[in-house]
Design an enzyme around this catalytic site. Structure first.
Site: not given
Ligand SMILES: Cc1cc2nc3c(=O)[nH]c(=O)nc-3n(C[C@H](O)[C@H](O)[C@H](O)COP(=O)(O)OP(=O)(O)OC[C@H]3O[C@@H](n4cnc5c(N)ncnc54)[C@H](O)[C@@H]3O)c2cc1C
Length: 460
Positions: A16, A35, A42-43, A48, A51, A115, A179-180, A183, A200, A304, A312, A437, A442
């Site tokens: 995001g 960052e 995370t992605c 994602c 994984k 930050a 899902y995690i 998977e 649970r 998130d 993502t 087919h 299909e």
């Molecule tokens: C194992 C796993 C598998 C997944 N598989 C999928 C999938 O198959 N498909 C899918 O759509 N989604 C998947 N997701 C979910 C997806 O990764 C998240 O929905 C997505 O990354 C959210 O993006 P975001 O920008 O909100 O947060 P993030 O990608 O988590 O980015 C947040 C960032 O902020 C940084 N941060 C946090 N606090 C601070 C701070 N105070 N100062 C500076 N930096 C900071 C963190 O280090 C991080 O890099 C998966 C997640 C996991 C854990």
């Protein structure tokens, strides 16, 4: 926006935050992004992408097993975990560099630092430097949770560590039913580990269609994954190199690794929300309106950390919409309905729209069309598996309001089906579409008879 050091400060370089920063900069804003770990979030770094690479690796086992029926002999295949992890890490580093280059090209200033919000217009970096910003975007994501405190929880890993294990654990217990968890059960089992999945609730994949939940569990168990429901890990003890997990049922399970995948609370703590007066919502995420604006007028939040739909593409859309709204002169609301989603489990799930239970609760009348069949490939491979395809239809308007697929290629199929569902296609539109087919997909356009519910069929 003079008087400020930047027009926009983005906290968090994940899906995001990166998208919002780039688009805002392209709209002419002076943007800075912080960052604290690795760009891509995370992605890219531990979600994602890595994984899915592990999922690909895990699926070779079934392919090798199936190959015999097609005349191949691959009986000497071996697997090396360190090679997989090293290759995966190389690809993740490449992607991280690509994200950095994209932000550089867009003119976004990058601070490799944590930050924290000091006040509604000030962000403080780890070295004490303060940056004044007209707008602040919080995109800090979420982090693995560990549930209720238990003895020995420090011995458990989360998905973060699972990507960096020094060796493949021969026996692993995974706690969680989302899902995690599902998977990773497929990943570890496919790579050769003995997997016990402990959850649970009454069945795995809560929130998914009940037929999907039952079908995935049935196939996972057929493929050797032990699924224990109505139970949780009560304590973990280290015994030499091994771990002993005591379950709430009283059973003791000896394993090499315990992994928890029990939810991902939003990263809202310790980032200065109180200092700025940013409110938290009932769902534990930052409370935002349709434009992702928080309770403070110049502070927004996407992804998130808002705990809306933690995926993502949703975070990316929200980040893009924020930038268009605030800096592009184009107020944009993200439509959170009909978001397609997949579970890259074994078997794979693809789903979009309402579950049967949701449709029955929300609509006047619901029709269900369902096909369960052995895929063509399984005829020669001999694999004991079935595909499930299910359409949930509004009985009054004939509109397809939900599509659920379990089986090979489900995620790819559902991305395309989601276009039709979002456009409001009727069951008649599906039926009028010529079948392709021989494919699994299909069946989406050839189901003519309404079904009773899966639960009822299973009971009969
Ligand atoms: C194992 C796993 C598998 C997944 N598989 C999928 C999938 O198959 N498909 C899918 O759509 N989604 C998947 N997701 C979910 C997806 O990764 C998240 O929905 C997505 O990354 C959210 O993006 P975001 O920008 O909100 O947060 P993030 O990608 O988590 O980015 C947040 C960032 O902020 C940084 N941060 C946090 N606090 C601070 C701070 N105070 N100062 C500076 N930096 C900071 C963190 O280090 C991080 O890099 C998966 C997640 C996991 C854990």
């Amino acid at each position: 926006m003079s008087g400020y050091d930047v027009d926009l400060f983005v906290i968090g370089g994940g899906s995001g935050g990166v998208r919002a920063a780039r688009i805002a900069a392209q709209h002419g804003a002076r943007v800075m992004l912080a960052e604290e770990y690795r760009l891509g979030g995370t992605c890219v770094i531990r979600g994602c992408v890595p994984k899915k690479l592990l999922v690909y690796a895990s699926r070779f086992r079934a392919e090798f097993d199936d190959a015999g029926g097609f005349g191949w002999d691959v009986s000497h295949a071996t697997f090396d975990w360190p090679t997989l992890i090293a290759n995966k890490d190389k690809e993740i580093a490449r992607l991280e560099a690509a994200y950095t280059a994209t932000l550089d090209r867009a003119g976004v200033g990058i601070a490799k630092s944590r930050a924290v919000i000091a006040d509604a217009h000030t962000v403080q970096l780890a070295d004490g430097k303060r940056v004044r910003a007209a707008y602040i975007l919080i995109a800090t994501g979420a982090a693995p949770g560990y549930g209720d405190p238990i003895d020995g929880v420090e011995h458990a890993i989360s998905s973060n560590e699972a990507f960096h294990l020094p060796r493949l654990p021969p026996q692993i217990l995974i706690q969680g039913g989302g899902y995690i968890a599902v998977e990773f059960a497929g990943i570890f089992a496919g790579l050769g580990a003995h997997v016990t999945l402990v959850y649970r609730g009454e069945n795995i994949l809560r929130g998914f269609d009940d037929d999907v939940r039952a079908h995935v569990r049935m196939d996972m168990e057929k493929h050797g994954i032990k699924v224990v429901t109505g139970c949780k890990v009560a304590a973990i003890e280290r015994i030499g190199q091994r771990l002993s997990a005591r379950l709430s049922s009283g059973n003791q399970v000896g394993v090499d690794c315990v992994m928890f995948a029990v939810g991902r609370p939003p990263n809202v703590a310790g980032i200065g929300l109180e200092a700025a007066g940013v409110a938290i919502g009932k769902n534990g995420g930052i409370a935002v309106d349709d434009y992702s604006r928080s309770s403070i007028a110049n502070i927004y939040a996407v992804g998130d950390v808002t705990n809306r739909i933690a995926l993502t593409p949703v975070a990316i859309r929200e980040g893009h919409a924020f930038a268009d709204t605030v800096f592009g002169g184009k107020p944009t609301i993200v439509d959170h309905r009909n978001v397609p989603t997949a579970v890259f489990s074994d078997p794979e799930v693809g789903t979009v729209g309402l579950t049967e239970a949701q449709a029955r609760a929300q609509l006047g009348r619901t029709d269900v069309y369902k096909a369960m069949f052995k895929p063509l490939k399984a005829t020669l491979s001999g694999r004991d598996t079935t595909v499930l395809i299910k359409l949930v239809v509004d009985g009054l308007t004939d509109r397809v309001v939900g599509c659920h697929i379990v089986g090979e290629g489900a995620a790819e199929m559902i991305q395309v089906a989601a276009i039709a569902v979002r456009m409001g296609a009727s069951k008649a539109d599906f039926d009028d579409t010529m079948a392709l087919h021989p494919t699994t997909a299909e069946e989406l356009v050839t189901m003519r008879h309404k079904s009773a519910s899966y639960a009822r069929e299973a009971a009969e």
